[in-house]
Design an enzyme around this catalytic site. Structure first.
Site, PDB file in Angstrom:
ATOM      1  N   SER A  20      -7.810  -1.014   0.953  1.00 27.12           N
ATOM      2  CA  SER A  20      -8.760  -1.285   2.033  1.00 27.12           C
ATOM      3  C   SER A  20      -9.489  -0.038   2.522  1.00 27.12           C
ATOM      4  O   SER A  20     -10.180   0.607   1.760  1.00 27.12           O
ATOM      5  CB  SER A  20      -8.017  -1.989   3.162  1.00 27.12           C
ATOM      6  OG  SER A  20      -8.901  -2.395   4.150  1.00 27.12           O
ATOM      7  N   HIS A  21      -9.265   0.311   3.776  1.00 25.71           N
ATOM      8  CA  HIS A  21      -9.974   1.419   4.416  1.00 25.71           C
ATOM      9  C   HIS A  21      -9.259   2.748   4.229  1.00 25.71           C
ATOM     10  O   HIS A  21      -9.718   3.773   4.716  1.00 25.71           O
ATOM     11  CB  HIS A  21     -10.084   1.105   5.910  1.00 25.71           C
ATOM     12  CG  HIS A  21      -8.738   0.779   6.493  1.00 25.71           C
ATOM     13  ND1 HIS A  21      -8.065  -0.387   6.163  1.00 25.71           N
ATOM     14  CD2 HIS A  21      -7.922   1.457   7.310  1.00 25.71           C
ATOM     15  CE1 HIS A  21      -6.897  -0.399   6.787  1.00 25.71           C
ATOM     16  NE2 HIS A  21      -6.784   0.701   7.474  1.00 25.71           N
ATOM     17  N   ASP A  80     -15.955  -1.268   4.728  1.00 23.79           N
ATOM     18  CA  ASP A  80     -14.807  -0.483   4.258  1.00 23.79           C
ATOM     19  C   ASP A  80     -14.710  -0.527   2.728  1.00 23.79           C
ATOM     20  O   ASP A  80     -15.554  -1.136   2.052  1.00 23.79           O
ATOM     21  CB  ASP A  80     -13.505  -0.952   4.925  1.00 23.79           C
ATOM     22  CG  ASP A  80     -13.057  -2.315   4.444  1.00 23.79           C
ATOM     23  OD1 ASP A  80     -13.904  -3.081   3.951  1.00 23.79           O
ATOM     24  OD2 ASP A  80     -11.860  -2.622   4.563  1.00 23.79           O
ATOM     25  N   ARG A 134       0.857  -1.199   0.000  1.00 24.43           N
ATOM     26  CA  ARG A 134       0.000   0.000   0.000  1.00 24.43           C
ATOM     27  C   ARG A 134       0.884   1.237   0.000  1.00 24.43           C
ATOM     28  O   ARG A 134       1.763   1.379   0.844  1.00 24.43           O
ATOM     29  CB  ARG A 134      -0.901   0.008   1.235  1.00 24.43           C
ATOM     30  CG  ARG A 134      -1.956  -1.054   1.149  1.00 24.43           C
ATOM     31  CD  ARG A 134      -2.923  -1.029   2.310  1.00 24.43           C
ATOM     32  NE  ARG A 134      -3.704  -2.259   2.301  1.00 24.43           N
ATOM     33  CZ  ARG A 134      -4.481  -2.660   3.288  1.00 24.43           C
ATOM     34  NH1 ARG A 134      -4.596  -1.933   4.378  1.00 24.43           N
ATOM     35  NH2 ARG A 134      -5.149  -3.802   3.191  1.00 24.43           N
ATOM     36  N   GLU A 142     -11.219 -10.023  14.482  1.00 25.94           N
ATOM     37  CA  GLU A 142     -10.167  -9.110  14.905  1.00 25.94           C
ATOM     38  C   GLU A 142     -10.792  -7.820  15.406  1.00 25.94           C
ATOM     39  O   GLU A 142     -11.858  -7.417  14.939  1.00 25.94           O
ATOM     40  CB  GLU A 142      -9.264  -8.768  13.726  1.00 25.94           C
ATOM     41  CG  GLU A 142      -8.456  -9.906  13.196  1.00 25.94           C
ATOM     42  CD  GLU A 142      -7.460  -9.396  12.163  1.00 25.94           C
ATOM     43  OE1 GLU A 142      -6.278  -9.344  12.479  1.00 25.94           O
ATOM     44  OE2 GLU A 142      -7.888  -9.027  11.062  1.00 25.94           O
ATOM     45  N   ASP A 176     -14.319  -5.984   3.231  1.00 28.11           N
ATOM     46  CA  ASP A 176     -14.028  -7.076   4.169  1.00 28.11           C
ATOM     47  C   ASP A 176     -14.253  -6.680   5.626  1.00 28.11           C
ATOM     48  O   ASP A 176     -14.421  -7.543   6.481  1.00 28.11           O
ATOM     49  CB  ASP A 176     -12.627  -7.677   3.946  1.00 28.11           C
ATOM     50  CG  ASP A 176     -11.518  -6.659   4.008  1.00 28.11           C
ATOM     51  OD1 ASP A 176     -11.803  -5.463   4.192  1.00 28.11           O
ATOM     52  OD2 ASP A 176     -10.342  -7.062   3.851  1.00 28.11           O
ATOM     53  N   ARG A 177     -14.280  -5.382   5.919  1.00 26.93           N
ATOM     54  CA  ARG A 177     -14.513  -4.962   7.312  1.00 26.93           C
ATOM     55  C   ARG A 177     -15.976  -4.583   7.523  1.00 26.93           C
ATOM     56  O   ARG A 177     -16.660  -4.205   6.569  1.00 26.93           O
ATOM     57  CB  ARG A 177     -13.681  -3.731   7.645  1.00 26.93           C
ATOM     58  CG  ARG A 177     -12.209  -3.958   7.550  1.00 26.93           C
ATOM     59  CD  ARG A 177     -11.480  -2.712   8.007  1.00 26.93           C
ATOM     60  NE  ARG A 177     -10.046  -2.947   7.981  1.00 26.93           N
ATOM     61  CZ  ARG A 177      -9.164  -2.289   8.715  1.00 26.93           C
ATOM     62  NH1 ARG A 177      -9.573  -1.334   9.518  1.00 26.93           N
ATOM     63  NH2 ARG A 177      -7.887  -2.561   8.634  1.00 26.93           N
ATOM     64  N   THR A 202      -1.656 -10.118  14.275  1.00 23.74           N
ATOM     65  CA  THR A 202      -2.538  -9.305  13.426  1.00 23.74           C
ATOM     66  C   THR A 202      -2.285  -9.634  11.955  1.00 23.74           C
ATOM     67  O   THR A 202      -1.137  -9.713  11.527  1.00 23.74           O
ATOM     68  CB  THR A 202      -2.248  -7.815  13.680  1.00 23.74           C
ATOM     69  OG1 THR A 202      -2.610  -7.527  15.025  1.00 23.74           O
ATOM     70  CG2 THR A 202      -3.027  -6.926  12.735  1.00 23.74           C
ATOM     71  N   LYS A 249     -11.673 -11.960   5.644  1.00 19.52           N
ATOM     72  CA  LYS A 249     -12.787 -11.521   6.471  1.00 19.52           C
ATOM     73  C   LYS A 249     -13.879 -11.010   5.540  1.00 19.52           C
ATOM     74  O   LYS A 249     -13.617 -10.687   4.390  1.00 19.52           O
ATOM     75  CB  LYS A 249     -12.345 -10.463   7.471  1.00 19.52           C
ATOM     76  CG  LYS A 249     -11.613  -9.262   6.890  1.00 19.52           C
ATOM     77  CD  LYS A 249     -11.029  -8.466   8.036  1.00 19.52           C
ATOM     78  CE  LYS A 249     -10.355  -7.200   7.572  1.00 19.52           C
ATOM     79  NZ  LYS A 249      -8.970  -7.396   7.146  1.00 19.52           N
ATOM     80  N   SER A 251      -9.913  -5.029  14.592  1.00 24.82           N
ATOM     81  CA  SER A 251      -9.884  -4.037  13.510  1.00 24.82           C
ATOM     82  C   SER A 251     -11.096  -4.177  12.581  1.00 24.82           C
ATOM     83  O   SER A 251     -10.974  -4.035  11.380  1.00 24.82           O
ATOM     84  CB  SER A 251      -8.587  -4.165  12.730  1.00 24.82           C
ATOM     85  OG  SER A 251      -8.419  -5.502  12.262  1.00 24.82           O
ATOM     86  N   ASP A 262     -12.984  -2.129   0.483  1.00 33.49           N
ATOM     87  CA  ASP A 262     -12.972  -3.394  -0.260  1.00 33.49           C
ATOM     88  C   ASP A 262     -13.943  -4.430   0.304  1.00 33.49           C
ATOM     89  O   ASP A 262     -13.922  -5.590  -0.119  1.00 33.49           O
ATOM     90  CB  ASP A 262     -11.555  -3.971  -0.348  1.00 33.49           C
ATOM     91  CG  ASP A 262     -10.963  -4.287   1.009  1.00 33.49           C
ATOM     92  OD1 ASP A 262     -11.277  -3.583   1.968  1.00 33.49           O
ATOM     93  OD2 ASP A 262     -10.165  -5.238   1.101  1.00 33.49           O
TER      94      ASP A 262
HETATM   95  C1  G16 Z   1      -5.597  -5.791   7.338  1.00 31.03           C
HETATM   96  C2  G16 Z   1      -5.448  -7.209   7.821  1.00 31.03           C
HETATM   97  C3  G16 Z   1      -6.052  -7.365   9.186  1.00 31.03           C
HETATM   98  C4  G16 Z   1      -5.465  -6.350  10.146  1.00 31.03           C
HETATM   99  C5  G16 Z   1      -5.652  -4.955   9.582  1.00 31.03           C
HETATM  100  C6  G16 Z   1      -4.980  -3.895  10.418  1.00 31.03           C
HETATM  101  O1  G16 Z   1      -6.931  -5.515   7.105  1.00 31.03           O
HETATM  102  O2  G16 Z   1      -6.035  -8.122   6.953  1.00 31.03           O
HETATM  103  O3  G16 Z   1      -5.812  -8.652   9.622  1.00 31.03           O
HETATM  104  O4  G16 Z   1      -6.054  -6.447  11.392  1.00 31.03           O
HETATM  105  O5  G16 Z   1      -5.091  -4.895   8.298  1.00 31.03           O
HETATM  106  O6  G16 Z   1      -3.616  -4.089  10.399  1.00 31.03           O
HETATM  107  P1  G16 Z   1      -2.616  -3.049  11.013  1.00 31.03           P
HETATM  108  O7  G16 Z   1      -2.969  -2.942  12.468  1.00 31.03           O
HETATM  109  O8  G16 Z   1      -1.266  -3.632  10.763  1.00 31.03           O
HETATM  110  O9  G16 Z   1      -2.848  -1.714  10.328  1.00 31.03           O
HETATM  111  P2  G16 Z   1      -7.404  -4.655   5.865  1.00 31.03           P
HETATM  112  O10 G16 Z   1      -8.897  -4.543   6.023  1.00 31.03           O
HETATM  113  O11 G16 Z   1      -6.698  -3.332   5.979  1.00 31.03           O
HETATM  114  O12 G16 Z   1      -6.967  -5.426   4.673  1.00 31.03           O
END
Ligand code: G16
Length: 564
Positions: free
Chosen positions: A117-118, A290, A23, A378, A294-295, A359, A391, A380, A292
């Protein structure tokens, strides 16, 4: 015959995938010569040349700025590298859980997901490229390290610059390509973004019961906020068209390249519109997703907040409300280390095995593939199960709706019953986003020095009239029970003698500077106290965390950017 061009390039040293893919700012992918091309070439390099002819790769993204350009590059580079087939969501749109579902369904070798993602999108926002493997899950560290190694020494990449494909029309075309491995057949198939995923959900849930809940005589009212991310078309098709929720119950459902200028992040700060809309009391359940898809964040009437750590625990405790688990049984539960211990309480009561992983959703995949894990979550805002290897935001909301349909209670009643039965893990997370990287690294380093001093264990730390004694002080390390791989340095933990925990870690998903995350978890079973405000209950532990780490002094930040 489509021709291949060999392009000389220079390797980059910063293409190490983070918690979930590479990213960076859009400008990094866009402006640095060949930056995106290099990374795509490095991903495809992990598919063995001998396997490529028969290989199908799924491609989808969250609709953000630069996605369409990246998909054209993937088409051109995949063709030149001798990949047999790409299956792409119409207009490039496919949520992360849907990509995982399609990879599994068609037995693809993997998938490439275009998402950050977010994180915000648009020309000045973020972009991301993530590789998923044949199981449908994010590539494990062994694979992402390989990609990184290739990227660090890449001297050339292969591309078919004349191959331009219209991804807006569903259909399928085959080309003869003169690749460096000889002549090869390359197929591009554009598929409906939603259908395969919708078909899977119809198998998992009782759609008749959900339809009754959302549109029957005694229906509840919901508000589903797609935050201009990819999940909009999924919500429209599944919740509105199939389950009968009124069209105006789904908002912000057209994916936008810049997510309407917002962070597509379902939390109390960035999904403030949903929180405000819920306050009036006309909706029984609210949910946001979010970028994409998944959240998820689930709210009850008047904006009653369901903490994600609690959400997975409630789903676990009510798992028989979901027909899928009646068929598969429940093999085990898991949560990431910083996630509160709420799930542990359910696992204990139901005598189920519980795994604590670092994580990153990728860590759950091995356990699922080995038949050890059915449901996980999680802090998050991630919740999911072994139906796929990502997720799944909409799945989580249908899981909650299934519980509502079974129990005929409100979100708040279900949550409060849960705390009465299992006790409550008060939990909060403070995020300090875009902190100066050097300052953040120094803070963590100094904290390690303090925590690893043998005299730290046994120390009593106080705030006001509260005193906690340090029982364990470590940097979390995880040994995968399936393949024995070890992941070290996954977060600094101070665990007190009463089980309360303070955790610090640096995020692996930010794109600029460093994001420091501080997590606090503390269990309470006193019925007089379980309904209190978490921020009040946890204030002494927050104070101890800030004093011990000297976060404010060392980063110059007096307050977090986000509190959950
Ligand atoms: C990703 C991971 C998750 C993780 C999150 C936050 O989610 O798939 O398992 O909990 O990032 O990670 P960090 O605390 O390292 O920022 P996503 O939704 O961003 O793909």
């Amino acid at each position: 015959m489509v021709k291949t061009t060999v392009v000389q390039t220079k390797p980059y040293t910063d293409q190490k995938p983070g918690t979930s893919g590479l990213r960076k700012r859009v400008t990094v992918f866009q402006q640095n010569p060949h930056y995106a091309e290099n990374f795509i070439q490095s991903i495809l390099a992990v598919i063995e040349p001998a396997e490529r002819k028969a290989a199908t790769v799924v491609v989808g993204g969250d609709g953000r700025f630069f996605m369409k350009e990246a998909i054209q590059l993937i088409i051109q580079i995949a063709a030149a590298n001798g990949i047999g087939e790409l299956v792409i969501g119409q207009n490039g749109i496919m949520s992360t859980p849907a990509v995982s579902c399609v990879i599994r369904k068609i037995k693809a070798v993997g998938g490439i997901i275009l998402t950050a993602s977010h994180n915000p999108g648009g020309p000045n926002g973020d972009f991301g490229i993530k590789y998923n493997i044949a199981s449908g899950g994010p590539a494990p560290e062994g694979v992402t390290n390989k990609i990184y190694e290739v990227s660090k020494s890449l001297q050339e990449y292969y591309i078919c610059p004349d191959l331009k494909y219209d991804i807006s029309k569903i259909g399928r075309d085959t080309f003869e390509v003169d690749t460096r491995y000889g002549v090869s057949t390359f197929t591009v198939e554009i598929v409906d973004s939603v259908e395969a995923y919708a078909e899977m959900l119809r198998e998992i849930f009782d759609f008749t019961a959900l339809k009754e809940l959302l549109s029957g005589a005694n229906h509840i009212n919901v508000r589903l906020d797609a935050m201009h991310g990819v999940v909009g078309p999924y919500v429209k098709k599944i919740a509105c068209e199939e389950l009968g929720s009124p069209a105006n119950s789904a908002v912000n459902c057209v994916p936008q390249e810049d997510f309407g200028g917002h962070h597509p992040d379902p939390n109390l700060t960035y999904a403030a519109d949903l929180v405000n809309a819920m306050k009036g009391g006309q909706y029984d359940l609210g949910a946001a997703f979010d970028g994409d898809g998944d959240r998820n964040m689930v709210l009850g009437k008047h904006g009653f907040f369901v903490n994600p750590s609690d959400s997975v625990a409630v789903i676990a405790a009510n798992i028989t409300s979901i027909p899928y688990f009646q068929k598969t049984g429940v093999k085990g539960l898991a949560r990431s280390m910083p996630t509160s211990g709420a799930l542990d309480n359910v696992a204990k009561a139901l005598k189920m095995q519980l795994f604590e992983t670092p994580t990153g959703w990728k860590f759950f995949g091995n356990l699922m593939d080995a038949g050890k894990l059915s449901l996980c979550g999680e802090e998050s805002f991630g919740t999911g199960s072994d139906h796929i290897r990502e997720k799944d935001g909409l799945w989580a909301v249908l899981a909650w709706l299934s519980i509502l349909a079974t129990r005929k209670q409100s979100v708040e009643e279900i949550m409060k019953d849960h705390w009465q039965k299992f006790g409550r893990n008060f939990f909060t997370r403070y995020d300090y986003e875009e902190v100066d990287s050097d300052a953040a690294n120094k803070m963590i380093k100094d904290l390690q020095t303090l925590m690893f001093d043998p005299a730290f264990v046994g120390k009593k730390l106080s705030s006001g009239d509260k005193t906690y004694e340090v029982a364990i002080s470590d940097d979390f390390a995880y040994t995968d029970p399936v393949d024995g791989s070890v992941s070290k340095n996954q977060g600094l933990r101070i665990i007190f003698s009463d089980g309360s925990r303070i955790i610090f870690r640096l995020s692996g998903t930010g794109s600029a500077g460093a994001t420091i995350r501080l997590y606090i978890d503390s269990y309470e079973k006193d019925l007089q106290k379980i309904y209190q405000d978490p921020q009040v209950m946890l204030a002494p532990l927050v104070d101890i965390a800030l004093k011990t780490s000297q976060l404010q002094e060392k980063t110059g930040r007096t307050a977090p950017t986000v509190i959950t």
